[in-house]
Design a protein around this motif. Structure first.
Motif, PDB file in Angstrom:
ATOM      1  N   UNK A 190      36.601  51.544  34.001  1.00 17.25           N
ATOM      2  CA  UNK A 190      36.845  52.110  32.673  1.00 17.25           C
ATOM      3  C   UNK A 190      36.616  51.116  31.547  1.00 17.25           C
ATOM      4  N   UNK A 224      30.819  50.598  28.767  1.00 18.07           N
ATOM      5  CA  UNK A 224      30.124  51.796  28.299  1.00 18.07           C
ATOM      6  C   UNK A 224      29.419  52.404  29.504  1.00 18.07           C
ATOM      7  N   UNK A 255      36.719  63.291  28.600  1.00 14.25           N
ATOM      8  CA  UNK A 255      35.313  62.937  28.697  1.00 14.25           C
ATOM      9  C   UNK A 255      35.188  61.422  28.805  1.00 14.25           C
ATOM     10  N   UNK A 256      34.553  60.960  29.870  1.00 15.25           N
ATOM     11  CA  UNK A 256      34.566  59.518  30.101  1.00 15.25           C
ATOM     12  C   UNK A 256      33.299  58.805  29.665  1.00 15.25           C
ATOM     13  N   UNK A 257      32.445  59.487  28.938  1.00 16.76           N
ATOM     14  CA  UNK A 257      31.179  58.853  28.553  1.00 16.76           C
ATOM     15  C   UNK A 257      31.128  58.492  27.076  1.00 16.76           C
ATOM     16  N   UNK A 258      32.290  58.511  26.415  1.00 16.73           N
ATOM     17  CA  UNK A 258      32.352  58.054  25.033  1.00 16.73           C
ATOM     18  C   UNK A 258      31.888  59.096  24.033  1.00 16.73           C
ATOM     19  N   UNK A 259      32.199  58.846  22.761  1.00 18.89           N
ATOM     20  CA  UNK A 259      31.842  59.814  21.724  1.00 18.89           C
ATOM     21  C   UNK A 259      30.835  59.246  20.736  1.00 18.89           C
ATOM     22  N   UNK A 260      30.555  57.959  20.816  1.00 12.39           N
ATOM     23  CA  UNK A 260      29.595  57.365  19.882  1.00 12.39           C
ATOM     24  C   UNK A 260      28.308  56.982  20.569  1.00 12.39           C
ATOM     25  N   UNK A 290      26.765  55.809  36.155  1.00 11.83           N
ATOM     26  CA  UNK A 290      27.453  56.543  37.210  1.00 11.83           C
ATOM     27  C   UNK A 290      26.533  57.660  37.691  1.00 11.83           C
ATOM     28  N   UNK A 338      26.176  61.794  39.342  1.00 10.41           N
ATOM     29  CA  UNK A 338      26.778  63.112  39.524  1.00 10.41           C
ATOM     30  C   UNK A 338      27.393  63.243  40.924  1.00 10.41           C
TER      31      UNK A 338
END
Ligand SMILES: [Zn+2]
Lengths: 195, 210
Positions: free
Chosen positions: A90, A93, A134-139, A150, A152
């Motif tokens: 975690x 990025x 959501x673990x892939x960030x917002x920016x 990662x 699927x």
């Protein structure tokens, strides 16, 4: 970066001043690692530096077994070894590729943008893709950012490397190489004998 | 921190412990992409049965397949077959190499009537020379050590003329070493034989030259 098998390189001890420098560089690049830095690089433990081909240096904790931490190509950013990524997933990025792209990445191909923009892929989204946690960030991520890749349906990352193009551009063009010369599961760096 | 857009920053887990496959070294969820899938699965079943149950359940396999188009499935399957074939060839080669690897027991004259016996090639059969040297020293109550060979590599040198005893002991104790692969050599005789052969060759050459 490590498509070929790597012969064991020369190992040398890192001076404590240099070790402090690497520590602060790591925190600067990966701020989320800060709370764990004492666990990752205990002050009293010896840090080793191993010269690899193509002007890559690997930093590893001189324990038994040896714990690989970061690698660096010339003066590029420190990039975490996948074993470190797996320990602290975690703190980096990250993006995700679809299942179909996994076998290409694992055979040493560049990560192609469609693998991440397809329905199975994930990139940072302002609205979090409508997913909870959501673990892939917002920016959006800029070119050159170190990303953990990662996959699927998989829990652990399969690749880590620098973005060749930003995530915004990836979404716009939906083609071309996104990460080249990364470190992936089963590559020369992964299989390197350190002891 | 917290402002760099990475979600979940507030609840970072401690250092996670990931299981790695004892066969292919990847996290077991990635074994399916290697060429040793079958062996990997057996290893996981034996060492981490619950993880095996998760990864190899029918539901998991079906879920994996459903995310790929039929075309992609076929290509992936072909790819996997190729990889498996490659791994099988590599393994067969390894077995062949092992089967062919000779072990030499050599009687070497040190001084007049003083002999040492050298054993070379055991490492090809997965034996650790240091350990074997220690065992032999104990078994035959004599000096035994690992020494470097002039040609490179290492052999075990045992004090005394023990050719027969060593042959018998090695065959009996180290089951991985086939008796047919062991060759006993008498260094002094060999030298004489080589000299004789050279002499014959020289004579023949002389005859042909005429
Ligand atoms: Zn495996």
């Amino acid at each position: 970066m490590f498509k070929k098998e790597i012969p064991p390189g020369t190992k040398s001890k890192v001076k404590s001043s240099v070790q402090r420098g690497i520590r602060s560089k790591a925190i600067e690049t990966y701020p989320l690692l800060e709370p764990y830095m004492d666990e990752i690089m205990p002050k009293k433990e010896q840090l080793d530096m191993i010269k690899l081909p193509d002007r890559v240096t690997l930093y590893a904790l001189s324990a038994s077994p040896v714990v690989p931490l970061f690698w660096q190509h010339m003066d590029d950013p420190l990039i975490p070894h996948l074993r470190l990524v797996h320990r602290f997933p975690d703190c980096f990025h990250r993006i995700r590729i679809d299942r179909g792209a996994i076998r290409f990445v694992l055979s040493g191909a560049a990560l192609m943008t469609p693998g991440a923009t397809s329905p199975g892929g994930r990139l940072p989204e302002a609205d979090g893709n409508g997913e909870e946690d959501y673990r892939y960030g917002t920016e959006e991520l800029a070119p050159g950012t170190v990303v953990v890749v990662e996959a699927e349906g998989k829990e652990n990352a399969c690749m880590v490397g620098q973005l060749k193009v930003g995530t915004k551009e990836m979404k716009a063009t939906k083609k071309g190489a996104a990460v080249e010369a990364g470190h992936y599961l089963g590559d020369g760096l992964w299989n390197l004998h350190l002891d | 921190m917290g402002d760099n857009g990475v979600a979940g920053a507030e609840s970072i887990p401690q250092s996670k412990v990931v299981v790695y496959c004892g066969v292919c070294s990847l996290p077991p969820e990635y074994c399916e992409f290697g060429g040793t899938t079958k062996k990997c699965e057996e290893w996981l079943k034996k060492h981490h049965p619950s993880l095996h149950g998760e990864l190899y359940s029918e539901a998991a396999i079906e879920a994996n397949l459903s995310t790929l188009s039929l075309d992609a499935q076929k290509r992936a399957e072909k790819d996997a077959q190729k990889k498996a074939a490659k791994a099988a060839t590599a393994e067969a080669k390894e077995v062949e190499k092992k089967a062919a690897a000779k072990v030499y027991i050599k009687r070497v004259e040190r001084n007049k009537r003083k002999y040492v016996t050298a054993v070379a090639g055991l490492e090809e059969h997965g034996l650790e020379l240091k350990k074997v040297a220690k065992d032999l020293g104990k078994k035959f109550a004599t000096g035994s050590s690992v020494t470097k060979m002039a040609a490179g590599g290492e052999e075990i040198t045992v004090q005394g003329d023990l050719t027969e005893g060593l042959l018998e002991y090695i065959v009996k104790t180290y089951k991985g070493v086939p008796e047919d692969n062991i060759e006993c050599i008498d260094e002094s005789k060999k030298k004489k034989a080589a000299a004789a052969a050279a002499a014959i060759a020289a004579t023949e050459a002389g005859l042909q030259g005429r």
